[in-house]
Design a protein around this motif. Structure first.
Motif, PDB file in Angstrom:
ATOM      1  N   ARG A 114       2.441   8.976  30.891  1.00 50.25           N
ATOM      2  CA  ARG A 114       2.731   9.129  32.320  1.00 50.25           C
ATOM      3  C   ARG A 114       4.121   8.553  32.603  1.00 50.25           C
ATOM      4  NH1 ARG A 114      -0.424   5.884  37.135  1.00 50.25           N
ATOM      5  NH2 ARG A 114       0.003   4.236  35.617  1.00 50.25           N
ATOM      6  N   LEU A 115       4.915   9.268  33.398  1.00 51.82           N
ATOM      7  CA  LEU A 115       6.224   8.792  33.836  1.00 51.82           C
ATOM      8  C   LEU A 115       6.228   8.779  35.358  1.00 51.82           C
ATOM      9  CD1 LEU A 115       9.237   8.043  33.509  1.00 51.82           C
ATOM     10  CD2 LEU A 115       9.727  10.518  33.371  1.00 51.82           C
ATOM     11  N   GLU A 116       6.360   7.596  35.950  1.00 48.91           N
ATOM     12  CA  GLU A 116       6.471   7.457  37.401  1.00 48.91           C
ATOM     13  C   GLU A 116       7.936   7.248  37.759  1.00 48.91           C
ATOM     14  OE1 GLU A 116       2.859   4.937  39.008  1.00 48.91           O
ATOM     15  OE2 GLU A 116       3.372   4.253  36.987  1.00 48.91           O
ATOM     16  N   ILE A 117       8.403   8.006  38.728  1.00 46.62           N
ATOM     17  CA  ILE A 117       9.793   7.904  39.161  1.00 46.62           C
ATOM     18  C   ILE A 117       9.832   7.810  40.681  1.00 46.62           C
ATOM     19  CG2 ILE A 117      10.655   9.204  37.158  1.00 46.62           C
ATOM     20  CD1 ILE A 117      10.967  11.630  39.066  1.00 46.62           C
ATOM     21  N   ASP A 161      13.687   9.659  44.955  1.00 46.09           N
ATOM     22  CA  ASP A 161      15.109   9.947  45.142  1.00 46.09           C
ATOM     23  C   ASP A 161      15.839  10.183  43.816  1.00 46.09           C
ATOM     24  OD1 ASP A 161      14.974   7.384  44.151  1.00 46.09           O
ATOM     25  OD2 ASP A 161      16.331   6.499  45.634  1.00 46.09           O
ATOM     26  N   MET A 162      15.106  10.213  42.694  1.00 50.12           N
ATOM     27  CA  MET A 162      15.775  10.360  41.396  1.00 50.12           C
ATOM     28  C   MET A 162      16.418  11.736  41.273  1.00 50.12           C
ATOM     29  SD  MET A 162      14.334   9.863  37.484  1.00 50.12           S
ATOM     30  CE  MET A 162      14.278   8.063  37.605  1.00 50.12           C
ATOM     31  N   ASP A 163      17.649  11.756  40.789  1.00 50.84           N
ATOM     32  CA  ASP A 163      18.376  13.018  40.632  1.00 50.84           C
ATOM     33  C   ASP A 163      17.905  13.758  39.387  1.00 50.84           C
ATOM     34  OD1 ASP A 163      20.749  12.461  38.345  1.00 50.84           O
ATOM     35  OD2 ASP A 163      19.922  10.686  39.338  1.00 50.84           O
ATOM     36  N   GLY A 195      15.992  14.634  33.868  1.00 50.49           N
ATOM     37  CA  GLY A 195      16.055  15.443  32.659  1.00 50.49           C
ATOM     38  C   GLY A 195      16.242  14.598  31.419  1.00 50.49           C
ATOM     39  N   LEU A 196      17.073  13.571  31.512  1.00 52.26           N
ATOM     40  CA  LEU A 196      17.289  12.673  30.375  1.00 52.26           C
ATOM     41  C   LEU A 196      16.010  11.926  30.016  1.00 52.26           C
ATOM     42  CD1 LEU A 196      19.216  11.157  28.389  1.00 52.26           C
ATOM     43  CD2 LEU A 196      19.586   9.500  30.243  1.00 52.26           C
ATOM     44  N   LEU A 197      15.310  11.408  31.022  1.00 51.90           N
ATOM     45  CA  LEU A 197      14.080  10.653  30.762  1.00 51.90           C
ATOM     46  C   LEU A 197      12.999  11.546  30.157  1.00 51.90           C
ATOM     47  CD1 LEU A 197      13.834   8.425  33.982  1.00 51.90           C
ATOM     48  CD2 LEU A 197      14.551   7.717  31.694  1.00 51.90           C
ATOM     49  N   VAL A 198      12.834  12.733  30.725  1.00 51.72           N
ATOM     50  CA  VAL A 198      11.809  13.654  30.222  1.00 51.72           C
ATOM     51  C   VAL A 198      12.098  14.015  28.768  1.00 51.72           C
ATOM     52  CG1 VAL A 198      10.934  16.017  30.427  1.00 51.72           C
ATOM     53  CG2 VAL A 198      11.170  14.587  32.470  1.00 51.72           C
ATOM     54  N   ARG A 199      13.372  14.263  28.467  1.00 50.81           N
ATOM     55  CA  ARG A 199      13.748  14.643  27.107  1.00 50.81           C
ATOM     56  C   ARG A 199      13.562  13.482  26.130  1.00 50.81           C
ATOM     57  NH1 ARG A 199      18.226  16.117  28.478  1.00 50.81           N
ATOM     58  NH2 ARG A 199      19.571  14.378  27.849  1.00 50.81           N
ATOM     59  N   GLU A 200      14.030  12.314  26.490  1.00 44.30           N
ATOM     60  CA  GLU A 200      13.977  11.173  25.569  1.00 44.30           C
ATOM     61  C   GLU A 200      12.558  10.634  25.396  1.00 44.30           C
ATOM     62  OE1 GLU A 200      16.240  10.071  23.645  1.00 44.30           O
ATOM     63  OE2 GLU A 200      18.018  11.088  24.428  1.00 44.30           O
ATOM     64  N   LEU A 201      11.775  10.693  26.465  1.00 48.56           N
ATOM     65  CA  LEU A 201      10.408  10.161  26.393  1.00 48.56           C
ATOM     66  C   LEU A 201       9.400  11.216  25.936  1.00 48.56           C
ATOM     67  CD1 LEU A 201      10.445   8.093  29.714  1.00 48.56           C
ATOM     68  CD2 LEU A 201      10.413   7.157  27.381  1.00 48.56           C
ATOM     69  N   ASP A 202       9.823  12.465  25.922  1.00 48.36           N
ATOM     70  CA  ASP A 202       8.977  13.570  25.472  1.00 48.36           C
ATOM     71  C   ASP A 202       7.697  13.653  26.311  1.00 48.36           C
ATOM     72  OD1 ASP A 202       8.172  15.746  23.994  1.00 48.36           O
ATOM     73  OD2 ASP A 202       7.226  14.552  22.419  1.00 48.36           O
ATOM     74  N   VAL A 203       7.888  13.752  27.630  1.00 45.69           N
ATOM     75  CA  VAL A 203       6.750  13.932  28.527  1.00 45.69           C
ATOM     76  C   VAL A 203       6.837  15.313  29.158  1.00 45.69           C
ATOM     77  CG1 VAL A 203       6.482  11.480  29.030  1.00 45.69           C
ATOM     78  CG2 VAL A 203       7.963  12.873  30.486  1.00 45.69           C
ATOM     79  N   THR A 204       5.705  15.809  29.623  1.00 43.49           N
ATOM     80  CA  THR A 204       5.650  17.119  30.254  1.00 43.49           C
ATOM     81  C   THR A 204       5.831  16.984  31.763  1.00 43.49           C
ATOM     82  OG1 THR A 204       3.268  17.061  30.636  1.00 43.49           O
ATOM     83  CG2 THR A 204       4.028  17.856  28.474  1.00 43.49           C
TER      84      THR A 204
END
Length: 724
Positions: free
Chosen positions: A289-292, A295-297, A302-311
């Motif tokens: 799970r990734l909580e953001i 207001d995140m751009d 995109g960087l977090l999703v790619r590096e953390l490999d989350v859907t």
């Protein structure tokens, strides 16, 4: 003479002999869609917690506490349940589900409901609880709302107390993307080099050991104080962390990881070493799970999703602040008028000291009559703790045997066992080192006990020891005597003040012999099936309950008094649920009082029209388990540690003890009567899985709070000197 009187000497092993609780072939086939999804049912439980936070009648700091409990609950749900489902899907293992749906559909439904609940959770804080806190003089403010004097003070606090422990980590060709620890709050920071114009990414971890809410001005009265979140304080001093750089963007994010522990016990000779190795792996479980902040751009996301490999399904976009579990800090503020009224547990009537003594003789009290304890209304310290401390100090006590599943730091229970061992008594402690999220603490306790001379064992391979048992062997005139405690909750003085639990203190020789046999099985190689007053999992508990349910069906068919009442944390086991459905179809009234998961669908014609399900949540966490059978007017009632889940019935050592004292049977009956009474505030479950809260009557007047009534009733009983 009733059937139960004829069966007085029966043993639990009788439940295994030629056991056939129902004529399955002759019984009507039950519908395929007869179970509610267990994961969605758990989320429905957490929704009930959230509804308490929404209730304006509750003290505001208790509402904040319920928001924090909701957040903590959901974290664990993702770390264990969601992570486990995802792991099974990835590895191709069968996904346990009692509703016959595809695994991906299960995860999709969980994600949809979890998103809905987290958004509602954030809204409750922003729109209801935060304004109510402000009205009470607890104001969580933004940096923009502060004046120069306040910001100057906070700059000094940041420089002296926060800046030295921060560790900004850059991400560039020389610095790979950093490891993001589970449940930590983090600032994502994009900076621009003023000389080259190049943008870079950095991560700043919000220190977990510092207060989450920082006082704006220590000189302000606690009755009218302002607070800023720690992450906002750090965010407004990023220039100190990246001197010479332009701060382009900064946002808060949080990662939840798979933190369940799986250990193959049959492949290792040393359970502790294998578990310690697995605990190290836990820290590096995959993100689930990734909580953001909302207001995140897109570039940062995109960087977090790619590096953390989350859907995309695993991303939760929420308004700040993230991690409302931090509200535990505010909920502990010393504002008594904003909390529940103070409740001091009473000493159980039978354990009260005489006028000439400062403390009661626990052994003498138990010798006279079994003692049924009800925590936290009755004190754990003056009952269970006193029992073990007195046993440790008594020169006539020869041996103490006890299970420890979860306990607390500086536990007086552990200290009593150490004192007993150091004074030369035989002491056996069965420490369950696989108790989830308490593994490291239990390993530490186990080693401390071993150093003191306690015989420490870890139970049976492949099974967690979840039962709550203590046995004291005492030398008395005429020989040895057994004193026993069997409870529904852990030997933990801290949780005993907030968990509702039952316990039985008894000198009954048969119970003592049962526990002796059970402890021998747990610590040695004995294989003993015969128990007189216990039902023990995994061998007999499910079969025993099924036989008792079948007995109620027979009584109903013969026109005799019949009825079933269960109080559990969770009910998922299909065999138990199907038996309750068949009991309902035979005309047996069934009442289920459940705190959490319920896969049973009540009130459906032809399936469960005689079943009612209620849930009660409040100041205390309802934790006791009770199994009551009308038995043709001669009630059979068991209490213990087992829920109606596969893990409890098949993969744990659990124990239920049968109550025999008429006063205790009446007390349990009265407790159920009050819980199921339409005048008692509770949640009602319907056949579609929807829980409806009923807290007011038709005129809008509040219904009775069960826990408040229990405090009053037991307090009055203590004052009057009468058990009931």
């Amino acid at each position: 003479m009733t059937d139960s009187a004829l069966d007085e000497d029966r043993t639990a092993s009788d439940f295994d002999d030629d056991f056939e609780p129902f004529d399955i072939e002759g019984a009507p086939e039950l519908p395929a869609e007869r179970y509610l999804d267990r994961e969605l049912s758990w989320l429905a439980f957490n929704q009930r917690v959230l509804e308490l936070a929404e209730d304006p009648r509750l003290p505001v700091l208790e509402r904040a506490n319920f928001l924090a409990i909701f957040a903590s609950n959901l974290d664990e749900f993702f770390m264990v349940r969601v992570a486990g489902l995802k792991r099974r899907i990835i590895t191709g293992l069968a996904v346990p589900t009692n509703v016959g749906r595809a695994p991906h559909d299960v995860l999709s439904d969980i994600s949809r409901k979890a998103h809905e609940l987290q958004e509602r959770h954030a809204a409750v804080y922003q729109e209801l609880v935060k304004p109510a806190l402000a009205e009470a003089g607890i104001r969580v403010v933004s940096w923009a709302e502060l004046g120069e004097r306040e910001t100057a003070h906070l700059r000094g606090y940041f420089s002296g107390q926060i800046f030295p422990v921060l560790m900004p980590l850059a991400v560039d060709p020389a610095h790979p993307f950093p490891y993001i620890s589970g449940l930590s709050l983090n600032l994502s920071v994009r900076v621009r080099n003023s000389r080259t114009g190049r943008q870079e990414f950095a991560r700043v971890k919000v220190p977990q050991m510092l207060p989450r809410f920082v006082r704006v001005d220590p000189d302000e009265s606690i009755e009218d104080a302002r607070y800023v979140t720690l992450e906002e304080l750090i965010a407004n001093h990023l220039g100190d962390l990246f001197p010479g750089m332009e701060i382009v963007e900064h946002h808060v994010f949080r990662v939840t990881r798979n933190e369940d522990v799986e250990i193959e016990e049959d492949e290792t000779e040393n359970l502790i070493k294998a578990l310690e190795k697995e605990l190290l792996r836990r820290r590096f479980g995959p993100p689930i799970r990734l909580e953001i902040t909302d207001d995140m751009d897109d570039v940062t996301l995109g960087l977090l999703v790619r590096e953390l490999d989350v859907t995309e399904q695993e991303v939760f976009r929420l308004p700040a602040p993230l991690d409302l579990g931090g509200l535990f800090d505010l909920a502990r503020l010393d504002r008594p008028e904003l909390h529940y009224p103070t409740h001091v547990p009473t000493t159980a009537l039978q354990l009260q000291p005489s006028e000439s003594n400062l403390s009661a003789d626990v052994f003498a009290a138990i010798s006279r009559k079994d003692v049924l304890l009800h925590h936290p209304y009755e004190s754990f310290a003056t009952s269970v703790q006193a029992f073990l401390e007195q046993a440790a100090a008594d020169p006539d006590v020869l041996a103490i045997k006890q299970t420890l599943y979860r306990t607390s730091g500086d536990s007086p229970i552990v200290e009593a066992l150490i004192d007993a061992a150091e004074s030369g008594k035989q002491v056996l402690a069965l420490v369950e080192i696989k108790a989830r999220f308490d593994e490291q603490a239990n390993i530490s306790w186990a080693r401390k006990l071993e150093k003191a001379g306690v015989h420490v064992v870890y139970g049976l391979v492949g099974l967690k020891t979840h039962c709550k048992l203590a046995l004291v062997i005492r030398q008395e005139k005429g020989g040895l005597r057994h004193y026993s405690h069997i409870g529904t909750g852990n030997y933990n003085p801290k949780t005993s003040r907030i968990y509702e639990d039952l316990g039985l203190l008894t000198a009954d020789d048969q119970v003592g012999k049962d526990l002796t046999r059970l402890f021998n099985e747990l610590s040695g190689y004995a294989i003993e099936k015969k128990f007189k007053r216990l039902l023990v999992a995994p061998l007999h508990l499910r079969k025993g309950l099924l036989k008792l349910i079948a007995g109620e069906v027979r009584n109903a068919e013969l026109g005799r008094p019949a009825g079933i009442r269960f109080k559990v944390n969770s009910i998922v086991d299909e065999a138990i649920i199907d038996a309750l459905y068949r009991a309902s179809n035979a005309g047996v009234p069934v009442e289920v009082w459940v705190r959490g998961i319920c896969s049973l669908r009540p009130g459906i014609p032809g399936l469960s029209e005689n079943i009612r399900v209620r849930s009660i949540l409040g100041r205390y966490l309802e934790h006791s388990r009770i199994f009551s059978f009308e038995n043709d007017g001669d009630p059979q009632i068991y209490i213990g540690s087992a829920d109606m889940m596969h893990r409890n019935l098949d993969r744990r050592i659990e124990a239920l003890v049968r109550l025999t004292d008429p006063d205790h049977l009446a007390e349990i009956g009265s407790l159920f009567d009050r819980a199921m009474d339409p005048r008692t505030s509770s949640w009602h479950l319907d056949g579609e899985g929807v829980w409806t809260r009923r807290s007011t009557d038709e005129s809008g007047h509040p219904l009775d709070d069960l826990q408040v009534k229990m405090m009053q009733q037991i307090g009055q009983r203590t004052r009057s000197g009468k058990r009931r």
